[in-house]
Enzyme design. Sequence first.
Site, mmCIF file in Angstrom:
data_model
loop_
_atom_site.group_PDB
_atom_site.id
_atom_site.type_symbol
_atom_site.label_atom_id
_atom_site.label_comp_id
_atom_site.label_asym_id
_atom_site.label_seq_id
_atom_site.Cartn_x
_atom_site.Cartn_y
_atom_site.Cartn_z
ATOM 1 N N ALA A 1 4.916 4.005 5.978
ATOM 2 C CA ALA A 1 3.599 4.923 5.593
ATOM 3 C C ALA A 1 2.399 4.659 6.162
ATOM 4 C CB ALA A 1 3.084 4.186 3.902
ATOM 5 N N SER B 1 2.329 -2.201 4.430
ATOM 6 C CA SER B 1 2.490 -0.897 4.304
ATOM 7 C C SER B 1 3.769 -0.558 3.370
ATOM 8 C CB SER B 1 2.559 0.039 5.535
ATOM 9 O OG SER B 1 3.622 -0.394 6.459
ATOM 10 N N ASP B 2 3.831 0.617 2.552
ATOM 11 C CA ASP B 2 5.235 1.100 2.519
ATOM 12 C C ASP B 2 5.841 1.629 3.586
ATOM 13 O OD1 ASP B 2 7.432 1.958 0.936
ATOM 14 O OD2 ASP B 2 6.352 2.880 -0.626
ATOM 15 N N TRP B 3 7.275 1.762 3.460
ATOM 16 C CA TRP B 3 8.005 1.698 4.699
ATOM 17 C C TRP B 3 7.737 3.066 5.412
ATOM 18 C CZ3 TRP B 3 7.890 -2.571 3.111
ATOM 19 C CH2 TRP B 3 8.811 -3.639 3.365
ATOM 20 N N ALA C 1 0.841 -1.130 -0.101
ATOM 21 C CA ALA C 1 0.041 -0.211 -0.078
ATOM 22 C C ALA C 1 1.103 1.262 0.190
ATOM 23 C CB ALA C 1 -1.006 -0.018 1.198
#
Length: 871
Positions: free
Chosen positions: A252, A248-250, A201
Amino acid sequence: MTGVGRPAPSELSDARLGELVARLGVEERVRVLTGATAWTLPPLPAVGLRPLTVSDGPIGVRGRGTAPTTSAQLPAPSALAATWDESLLDELGTLMAAEARAKSADVVLAPVVNLQRTPLGGRHFECFSEDPLLSGRLAVAYVRAVQRHGVGACVKHFVANDSETQRTAYYSRLSARALREVYLAPFERVVKDAGVWMLMAAYNGLDAGSPRDGRGSGGGTAAPATEHRWLLRELLKEEWEFDGVVVSDWMAAKSTAASARNGLDLVMPGPGGPWGAALLEAVRSGEVPQEDVDDKVRRILRLAGRVGALAGTAGPPPEDPSADVVPEHLGDEPHAAERRLETASGDEPATRAVLRRAAARATVVLRNDGLLPLPRSTSRIALIGANALEPFVQGGGSAHVTAPYVSRPLDALREAFPSAIVTAHRGGRTLSHAPLMEGAHVDGGEVELTVLGPGERQLETRTLPLPWDGVVRGLPEEAVSVRVEARIGLREPGEHLLEAAPAGAHRIEIDGAVLSESTDRVGKEALLDSSANHPRGYVRTVQVPRGGRLLSLSATVQVVDAGPFGRFARVELRHLPPGPGDGAEIAEAVRAAGEADVAVVVVGTNHETESEGWDRESLELPGRQCELVDRVAAANPRTVVVVNAGAPVLLPWLDSPDSAPATLWWWLPGQEAGTALADVLTGAAEPSGRLPWTLPASHGDVPVPDGVPRDGVIDYAEDLDVGHRGWDRLARTPAREFGFGLGYADWSYGPPRAGPWRAGEPLEVSVPVRNTGARPSREVVQLYLEAPAALAGPSGENPRRPVRWLAGFTVVEAAPGATVTASVRVSPRAFEVWDEAARGWRTPAGEYRLLAARSSRDVRGEVTVPVRAEA
Ligand code: BGC
């Protein structure tokens, strides 16, 4: 390429997953939903789960961080897309799986299927294409190959994450149709056709199908992608039946309950972040249903089964890395434990061969007035350009990997033309910043570091020799800032440039005079944004007399707390010694070109230009490279220009009758840069690349000229008309259109034939093509659709369609004079539109024109496809 060495994945039944979850207490269930480190998940001994490990892609598998190991380095994804070759993507997917196994990674964080909505997007090189169909099909081939070997792929960044400015904050606003037909399309294919095991995401928010601009159906909500219920639950998990893990993107994920309830499964990196104890509390209070947590745990265990991370499933032995590392783009160092775990790779003959073939095949011939390929008997070659000497082989950011070697054009040309004298000439600098200080140019000197705590209390001191990489790591908890005192000995008389590049709040002085001062502190989120990432720096010109000069530089820089990535302080010291100057270097290169049989000028971008973390502001080549091309071409009519860039740059000379007769697009070619270029120049390999995006002739013509948020929103006003569709809509002429590439042969097309159209079934199309050239060659046969005239209307019953859109393609090979039949299947989706009112797909009836083409504007034949009204 080595064998992948992992048996086929095993699927755990829902009943088995349920049993495993039931063995876990609620604390354990919540614990496994946040990373234990930046790249690993916590183990769950109660169910035999070892730590799952993820590692970045898509250019190679770095392993867990920036360990001092090597990785096979692929050409950038935009280059791979230029091959339009699914079987090559399959081979490279297999290579990625082998690399992942060698580095104990279970999941590769790739591919990127965001679209090249604007040529200025910072991660343009990391995306495949501006076209949703091409991106989706290549991604499916790559993901299937990776996962066939028991390694997971993680498709990213879901969704409408198409530019980098303010990337952790902006909202993308688009219509429900643009979302469905364009931006979700490649994700849908990867979920449904490749059954991808993980999905990331994105950082941005999504505001799609909202009623506010009259373009939506009203069903949309605006929310960050990591907590967008419609996107993650209703669409991805329910409608598309995605059974994998949404990560999640890092950094995010920002919320606890909203993200947990709305479909996010895993927060990365860890430890820390918004879940953990806060999520446990939310479950206990009933704010987040227990069932939501159990569903996430089931998904993680399903993934673990697939990659062999559960006891009793195939896979490597358990390991529990105790510490973690900062990703390269955040600039910290590997933990010692990582060094032992990592294995070097990328140097095996089979790997070298496939990477060389891929880079050569991707090369696009933009112009060739008969000069190429060059005869092996060529006697003198002048190789010119900063990018010829230092090729830019990969873009910047999280995709960065360290190759075992980079094949240099000079060595490769000397080998390919054994009887030629090959000389090399830079022809001027192209970087705006000075390079990192090098030992060869400073006369001794040292750096003293003082780590300061609250109230400037001195915590420790370190003395290091120059040159120094500018990063202070391993800082204690209470460290607030670091004082840097450097004595720099400059020897060569003349004008030197000294540059200091700090991260965050700082004060820098040179010989007692303030160079720069700022009180703007940066935290871990800011590190992901352009403000802290862009390689800017503060410059002082220094005159050094004969006999040398000793300078003193003193700086105080903040300590950056990068959460799971640790604490560090950074002030890069850069230095440019006196040199002949760009004018003199260009003149020398032009002189050499005049004396050579052939001049090969390599122009391009560099690490200051193409990277994750910021968007470009201009399409111009950096430095004086256009002038260099003009002057070299004037000095030698046998000049080949080679463009070393992943994303479009302006090539003003391209069609000029008195400029270079040949121009090749060489991409960001990865470790086999030089050999691939030599293969193309000699003709040992066919440069069969076709542009996967449109090459503009001027910035002013570009339909989407930037990706900059306005008041925090990026408005996708072009709607369905992304990329080449936008150029067609506006009837603008680019320098080279989407799908363009000459190769070294010529092709003639016979009339295309289409089988009968049947609702819900693929349409079978065949196109006879003949190689009319003198060499064996490859052709990318492209099919485009145009809607019945009645459907080109603006709204309502007759939905607006793009002027023309890509509907299918295939690659064929033929010997000189041979005719082959290209068979292409056009998916039913190519005809469909998303009906916003009915919330479903439908196929508007009428007579469609199906075009067989060499590019989006080079149509060679057509056939009409009658589509009946649906019952
Ligand atoms: C990038 C992702 C990447 C992650 C981990 C993020 O900043 O957007 O593509 O996988 O970092 O390195």
